[in-house]
Write a protein that holds these residues in place. Structure first.
Motif, PDB file in Angstrom:
ATOM      1  N   ASP A 229       1.250  -1.084   0.302  1.00 49.21           N
ATOM      2  CA  ASP A 229       0.006   0.037   0.039  1.00 49.21           C
ATOM      3  C   ASP A 229       0.594   1.195   0.257  1.00 49.21           C
ATOM      4  O   ASP A 229       0.172   1.790  -0.739  1.00 49.21           O
ATOM      5  N   CYS A 230       1.835   1.256   0.852  1.00 50.17           N
ATOM      6  CA  CYS A 230       2.640   2.536   0.950  1.00 50.17           C
ATOM      7  C   CYS A 230       3.303   2.914  -0.759  1.00 50.17           C
ATOM      8  O   CYS A 230       3.303   4.063  -1.064  1.00 50.17           O
ATOM      9  N   PHE A 231       3.690   1.194  -1.294  1.00 50.55           N
ATOM     10  CA  PHE A 231       4.201   1.221  -2.348  1.00 50.55           C
ATOM     11  C   PHE A 231       3.573   2.560  -3.874  1.00 50.55           C
ATOM     12  O   PHE A 231       4.095   2.988  -4.056  1.00 50.55           O
ATOM     13  N   TRP A 232       2.168   1.608  -3.421  1.00 53.55           N
ATOM     14  CA  TRP A 232       0.934   2.129  -4.537  1.00 53.55           C
ATOM     15  C   TRP A 232       1.011   3.548  -3.904  1.00 53.55           C
ATOM     16  O   TRP A 232       0.727   4.839  -5.221  1.00 53.55           O
ATOM     17  N   ILE A 233       0.622   4.278  -2.900  1.00 55.86           N
ATOM     18  CA  ILE A 233       1.121   5.974  -2.448  1.00 55.86           C
ATOM     19  C   ILE A 233       1.328   6.570  -3.036  1.00 55.86           C
ATOM     20  O   ILE A 233       1.559   7.781  -3.283  1.00 55.86           O
ATOM     21  N   ILE A 234       3.506   6.125  -2.670  1.00 52.37           N
ATOM     22  CA  ILE A 234       4.026   6.840  -3.151  1.00 52.37           C
ATOM     23  C   ILE A 234       4.081   7.448  -4.637  1.00 52.37           C
ATOM     24  O   ILE A 234       4.417   8.296  -4.992  1.00 52.37           O
ATOM     25  N   GLY A 235       4.175   5.896  -5.244  1.00 45.46           N
ATOM     26  CA  GLY A 235       3.931   5.655  -6.735  1.00 45.46           C
ATOM     27  C   GLY A 235       2.957   7.244  -7.118  1.00 45.46           C
ATOM     28  O   GLY A 235       3.289   7.849  -8.357  1.00 45.46           O
ATOM     29  N   VAL A 236       1.739   7.214  -6.831  1.00 41.03           N
ATOM     30  CA  VAL A 236       0.904   8.136  -7.464  1.00 41.03           C
ATOM     31  C   VAL A 236       1.728   9.152  -7.044  1.00 41.03           C
ATOM     32  O   VAL A 236       0.941  10.680  -7.634  1.00 41.03           O
ATOM     33  N   ILE A 237       1.356   9.688  -5.387  1.00 46.82           N
ATOM     34  CA  ILE A 237       1.673  11.144  -5.794  1.00 46.82           C
ATOM     35  C   ILE A 237       3.201  11.332  -6.491  1.00 46.82           C
ATOM     36  O   ILE A 237       3.325  12.267  -6.822  1.00 46.82           O
ATOM     37  N   LEU A 238       3.624  10.670  -6.353  1.00 46.79           N
ATOM     38  CA  LEU A 238       5.009  11.114  -6.737  1.00 46.79           C
ATOM     39  C   LEU A 238       5.224  11.288  -9.108  1.00 46.79           C
ATOM     40  O   LEU A 238       5.345  12.241  -9.172  1.00 46.79           O
ATOM     41  N   LEU A 239       3.986  10.282  -9.845  1.00 46.15           N
ATOM     42  CA  LEU A 239       3.151  10.260 -10.547  1.00 46.15           C
ATOM     43  C   LEU A 239       2.782  11.787 -11.184  1.00 46.15           C
ATOM     44  O   LEU A 239       2.741  12.736 -11.858  1.00 46.15           O
ATOM     45  N   SER A 240       1.547  12.146  -9.773  1.00 50.90           N
ATOM     46  CA  SER A 240       0.878  13.362  -9.934  1.00 50.90           C
ATOM     47  C   SER A 240       1.456  14.777  -9.902  1.00 50.90           C
ATOM     48  O   SER A 240       1.430  14.947 -10.317  1.00 50.90           O
ATOM     49  N   SER A 241       2.659  14.845  -9.467  1.00 52.02           N
ATOM     50  CA  SER A 241       3.656  15.591  -9.019  1.00 52.02           C
ATOM     51  C   SER A 241       4.386  15.624 -10.321  1.00 52.02           C
ATOM     52  O   SER A 241       4.628  16.866 -10.808  1.00 52.02           O
ATOM     53  N   ILE A 242       4.876  14.806 -11.185  1.00 51.20           N
ATOM     54  CA  ILE A 242       5.531  15.039 -12.273  1.00 51.20           C
ATOM     55  C   ILE A 242       4.829  16.105 -13.650  1.00 51.20           C
ATOM     56  O   ILE A 242       5.201  16.452 -13.432  1.00 51.20           O
ATOM     57  N   ASN A 243       3.006  14.804 -13.547  1.00 52.83           N
ATOM     58  CA  ASN A 243       2.853  15.565 -13.761  1.00 52.83           C
ATOM     59  C   ASN A 243       2.481  17.133 -14.082  1.00 52.83           C
ATOM     60  O   ASN A 243       2.080  17.436 -14.994  1.00 52.83           O
ATOM     61  N   LEU A 244       1.701  17.263 -12.953  1.00 52.91           N
ATOM     62  CA  LEU A 244       1.898  18.662 -12.404  1.00 52.91           C
ATOM     63  C   LEU A 244       2.881  19.500 -13.092  1.00 52.91           C
ATOM     64  O   LEU A 244       2.519  20.536 -13.415  1.00 52.91           O
ATOM     65  N   MET A 245       3.940  19.783 -12.854  1.00 54.50           N
ATOM     66  CA  MET A 245       5.663  19.763 -13.374  1.00 54.50           C
ATOM     67  C   MET A 245       5.615  19.861 -14.272  1.00 54.50           C
ATOM     68  O   MET A 245       5.765  21.099 -15.024  1.00 54.50           O
ATOM     69  N   TRP A 246       4.691  19.389 -15.116  1.00 54.84           N
ATOM     70  CA  TRP A 246       4.992  18.832 -17.204  1.00 54.84           C
ATOM     71  C   TRP A 246       3.851  20.339 -17.151  1.00 54.84           C
ATOM     72  O   TRP A 246       3.893  20.581 -18.210  1.00 54.84           O
ATOM     73  N   LEU A 247       2.688  20.085 -16.710  1.00 49.69           N
ATOM     74  CA  LEU A 247       1.941  20.554 -17.195  1.00 49.69           C
ATOM     75  C   LEU A 247       1.461  22.352 -16.400  1.00 49.69           C
ATOM     76  O   LEU A 247       1.701  23.711 -17.886  1.00 49.69           O
TER      77      LEU A 247
END
Length: 83
Positions: free
Chosen positions: A35-53
């Motif tokens: 569960d922790c790996f899923w949560i960290i992965g979602v946060i990381l991907l959303s942060s990368i997408n936000l910075m890209w946008l």
């Protein structure tokens, strides 16, 4: 050698209960880490997408001090010199 788990073999019962106990103790830790790996992965991907946008921002130029106002250095020198 085959061990049967019946009333006539208490050692087999004890071993099977130990194996089940070990499995039950390990499973919650594995699930929590998953569960922790899923949560960290979602946060990381959303942060990368936000910075890209958002893209690169242009910084605002800093305002230059007005000529009519004394600089900080002049104010300090005037304060030290006294009236």
């Amino acid at each position: 050698m085959r061990i049967s788990c019946t009333e006539s073999n208490p050692r087999a019962q004890q071993l099977s209960l130990q194996n089940i106990d070990r499995l039950v103790r390990r499973e919650p830790h594995v699930m929590a880490c998953d569960d922790c790996f899923w949560i960290i992965g979602v946060i990381l991907l959303s942060s990368i997408n936000l910075m890209w946008l958002l893209g690169k921002t242009n910084p605002q130029p800093t305002p230059q001090p007005s000529a009519s106002l004394p600089s900080e250095r002049d104010a300090i020198l005037t304060f030290r010199a006294g009236p």
